[in-house]
Design a protein around this motif. Structure first.
Motif, short mmCIF file in Angstrom:
data_model
loop_
_atom_site.label_atom_id
_atom_site.label_comp_id
_atom_site.label_asym_id
_atom_site.label_seq_id
_atom_site.Cartn_x
_atom_site.Cartn_y
_atom_site.Cartn_z
N TYR A 137 -7.51 3.84 6.90
CA TYR A 137 -6.16 3.29 6.98
C TYR A 137 -5.15 4.32 6.46
O TYR A 137 -4.11 4.56 7.09
CB TYR A 137 -6.07 2.00 6.16
N PHE A 138 -5.45 4.92 5.30
CA PHE A 138 -4.57 5.92 4.71
C PHE A 138 -4.38 7.10 5.67
O PHE A 138 -3.26 7.57 5.90
CB PHE A 138 -5.15 6.40 3.38
N LYS A 139 -5.49 7.58 6.24
CA LYS A 139 -5.42 8.74 7.12
C LYS A 139 -4.64 8.45 8.39
O LYS A 139 -3.88 9.30 8.87
CB LYS A 139 -6.84 9.20 7.46
N GLU A 140 -4.79 7.25 8.94
CA GLU A 140 -4.07 6.88 10.18
C GLU A 140 -2.58 6.72 9.91
O GLU A 140 -1.74 7.20 10.68
CB GLU A 140 -4.65 5.59 10.76
N LYS A 141 -2.25 6.04 8.82
CA LYS A 141 -0.84 5.81 8.50
C LYS A 141 -0.12 7.11 8.13
O LYS A 141 1.08 7.27 8.39
CB LYS A 141 -0.69 4.79 7.36
N SER A 142 -0.86 8.05 7.55
CA SER A 142 -0.26 9.34 7.18
C SER A 142 0.28 10.07 8.41
O SER A 142 1.24 10.85 8.32
CB SER A 142 -1.29 10.23 6.48
N LYS A 143 -0.31 9.79 9.57
CA LYS A 143 0.11 10.46 10.80
C LYS A 143 1.50 10.02 11.26
O LYS A 143 2.11 10.67 12.11
CB LYS A 143 -0.90 10.17 11.92
N GLU A 144 2.02 8.92 10.71
CA GLU A 144 3.33 8.42 11.10
C GLU A 144 4.48 9.16 10.40
O GLU A 144 5.63 9.02 10.78
CB GLU A 144 3.45 6.92 10.77
N ARG A 145 4.16 9.97 9.38
CA ARG A 145 5.20 10.56 8.55
C ARG A 145 6.08 11.56 9.30
O ARG A 145 7.25 11.78 8.95
CB ARG A 145 4.59 11.23 7.32
N TYR A 146 5.54 12.16 10.36
CA TYR A 146 6.32 13.16 11.10
C TYR A 146 7.61 12.57 11.69
O TYR A 146 8.59 13.28 11.91
CB TYR A 146 5.48 13.75 12.25
N LYS B 155 0.85 -1.19 0.00
CA LYS B 155 0.00 0.00 0.00
C LYS B 155 0.88 1.24 0.00
O LYS B 155 1.81 1.35 0.81
CB LYS B 155 -0.92 0.01 1.23
N LEU B 156 0.60 2.17 -0.88
CA LEU B 156 1.38 3.41 -0.98
C LEU B 156 0.58 4.55 -0.35
O LEU B 156 -0.38 5.07 -0.94
CB LEU B 156 1.71 3.73 -2.43
N VAL B 157 0.98 4.95 0.85
CA VAL B 157 0.30 6.04 1.56
C VAL B 157 1.02 7.34 1.20
O VAL B 157 1.89 7.83 1.93
CB VAL B 157 0.30 5.79 3.08
N ALA B 158 0.69 7.86 0.03
CA ALA B 158 1.28 9.11 -0.46
C ALA B 158 0.22 9.82 -1.29
O ALA B 158 -0.32 9.23 -2.24
CB ALA B 158 2.52 8.83 -1.30
N LYS B 159 -0.09 11.04 -0.93
CA LYS B 159 -1.14 11.77 -1.62
C LYS B 159 -0.76 12.07 -3.06
O LYS B 159 0.38 12.38 -3.36
CB LYS B 159 -1.46 13.06 -0.88
#
Length: 483
Positions: A427-436, A325-329
């Protein structure tokens, strides 16, 4: 000459370490965590096994470099501290009474022994295997990003570099004793490198003759840096600026001259892969390599987390093919539709503009066509025609006599429907929070380990610096998580 295996240290004073290097000492923990014999095995073929004087152990030399990265000190300062710091001597596998190396030996070790060694992958793979073995890495996600390092020998002239470093040295001296300016040599005003070198050497001599001033830490560090420039690196100054470094863009209005380190990191903040490129390279193009390297190191990956730079079409296709899964906008200017000459024009996500193969960034863009109608919209990027006229790579790119140079891409709203739908999932929104987390890791590399500026010139040396720095931060992170 080097022995085929390490020998034991026999000293009646070894018991000192049990008293002064406590169990909580970070360097003791690193020594207990990792068996550095792999360094000896890896570098064995770089030494002669039959002739010459006995060489200093490659493990010890490597540990000196590791200490240099952990504590962000110069070669001279790290050797000086190892004379009296018992935790350093313990880490270096030295007897308490044993003498230290010459600082110049570290330069020779880097140039002669570490040349042509894939140190970057080797050290990252080793630290990741330790983290996996200890059960630290439990996630199946990697976070990706890139950080830039400015070239040590930048676009300033050699004389300007010396002027800048001598100025910082004088300033640190004035903070302690402003009367020193009365005995400093007269500043050089002649625009010749040889005269500036002479002035800097005279300045160093005056400061070193004052033992009290020269021993102040803030003076000593800047004094050592100027000395290293004069003694060890002056040939770089005389030849040219860093030949490998390139201009990269942080935003539309700011740029840097140097290198990019592309990083993959687990959610536990262990760096699992890295590639190092020149400054103008595109972030997204390194994603496949980061995934493959992370998997080779032992990571099981089901999700990749990044910013819009990684959402280009090729990356979406690659991750889909590998059930990742690619979590990138999505960024319409990068990922949607068809465009020509993809290898010659790269999108810079920070500036929001395309960059040509010569490293020149577009100066403006315009969108043509109406939104939400059957016909496609087009983004057209305009380049500085004056640069194109004199560009060394203009053949086949710029037509002589043309009044403008543009690059266009067609936007198609239906190309990435699956990815658009995925972006709306929880899932995308939750995983995006890890980018910091990776932003914090980039800051650690730069501000705690001197990664903001390359320690020497050339891409090979930047890779060497990256390898040792990443090894240091990974070991520190593993120890913290185990603790």
């Amino acid at each position: 000459m080097i022995k085929k295996q390490e020998t034991m240290i026999l000293s009646e004073y070894m018991g000192i370490y049990d008293l002064v290097v406590t169990k909580n000492n970070m360097l003791r923990k690193i020594n207990e965590l990792i068996d550095f014999s792999f360094i000896h095995d890896e570098l064995l073929e770089k030494y002669c096994l039959t002739n010459g004087r006995n060489a200093i152990s490659p493990i010890r030399m490597f540990k000196y470099l590791l200490l240099k990265s952990i504590f962000d000190l110069s070669d001279v300062d790290i050797v000086e501290r190892s004379k009296y710091d018992m935790s350093f001597k313990y880490f270096l596998d030295m007897a308490p009474e044993e003498g230290v190396i010459e600082a110049s030996s570290l330069t020779k070790f880097r140039r002669l022994r570490l040349k042509d060694v894939n140190l970057l992958d080797m050290l990252i793979d080793k630290t990741v295997s330790i983290a996996l073995e200890k059960g630290i890495i439990k996630s199946k996600s990697i976070i990706v990003d890139a950080t830039h390092s400015s070239a040590r020998y930048n676009q300033k002239s050699p004389r300007e570099i010396l002027q800048e470093r001598s100025k910082r040295l004088r300033k640190s001296v004035y903070e302690i004793d402003e009367t020193m300016k009365n005995i400093f040599p007269t500043k050089n005003i002649i625009d010749k490198l040889e005269d500036e070198i002479k002035y800097c050497q005279d300045l160093v001599d005056v400061i070193e003759s004052n033992e009290i001033i020269a021993t102040y830490p803030k003076v000593k560090e800047k004094l050592n840096l100027l000395n290293e420039t004069l003694e060890d690196d002056i040939h770089h100054l005389q030849i040219s600026s860093d030949a490998d470094a390139r201009v990269g863009h942080k935003t539309a209005d700011s740029s840097f001259f140097g290198y990019k380190t592309h990083i993959a990191m687990s959610e536990e903040r262990i760096i699992t892969a890295a590639t190092i490129t020149t400054g103008e390279k595109n972030y997204g193009k390194e994603l496949k390599s980061l995934i493959v390297k992370s998997q080779k190191a032992g990571m099981k990956i089901d999700t990749v987390i990044g910013d819009a730079a990684y959402s280009e079409k090729g990356n979406i296709e690659f991750t889909n093919e590998n059930t990742i899964k690619l979590v990138a906008k999505l960024n319409p200017s990068v990922t949607q539709g068809f465009r020509k000459k993809e290898d010659e024009f790269q999108f810079n996500k920070d500036a929001g503009m395309y960059v040509c193969k010569a490293g020149h960034m577009a100066i403006r863009k315009a969108r043509q066509g109406k939104k939400d109608v059957s016909t496609n919209q087009t983004d057209t990027y305009y380049f500085d025609i004056e640069k194109c006229k004199v560009c060394s790579l203009k053949e086949g790119c710029y037509k002589e006599g043309a009044k403008s140079k543009t690059y266009s891409i067609t936007l198609k709203s239906d190309v990435h429907k699956a990815q658009i739908a995925f972006q709306e999932s929880e899932y995308f929104k939750e995983k995006s929070k890890e980018r910091y987390k990776i932003e914090a890791k980039n800051s650690e590399l730069k501000h705690r380990h001197g990664y903001e500026i390359s320690s020497s010139s050339g891409l090979i040396n930047m890779e060497m610096q990256g390898a040792i720095t990443i090894c240091a931060v990974n070991l520190k992170r593993i120890i913290k998580l185990l603790g």
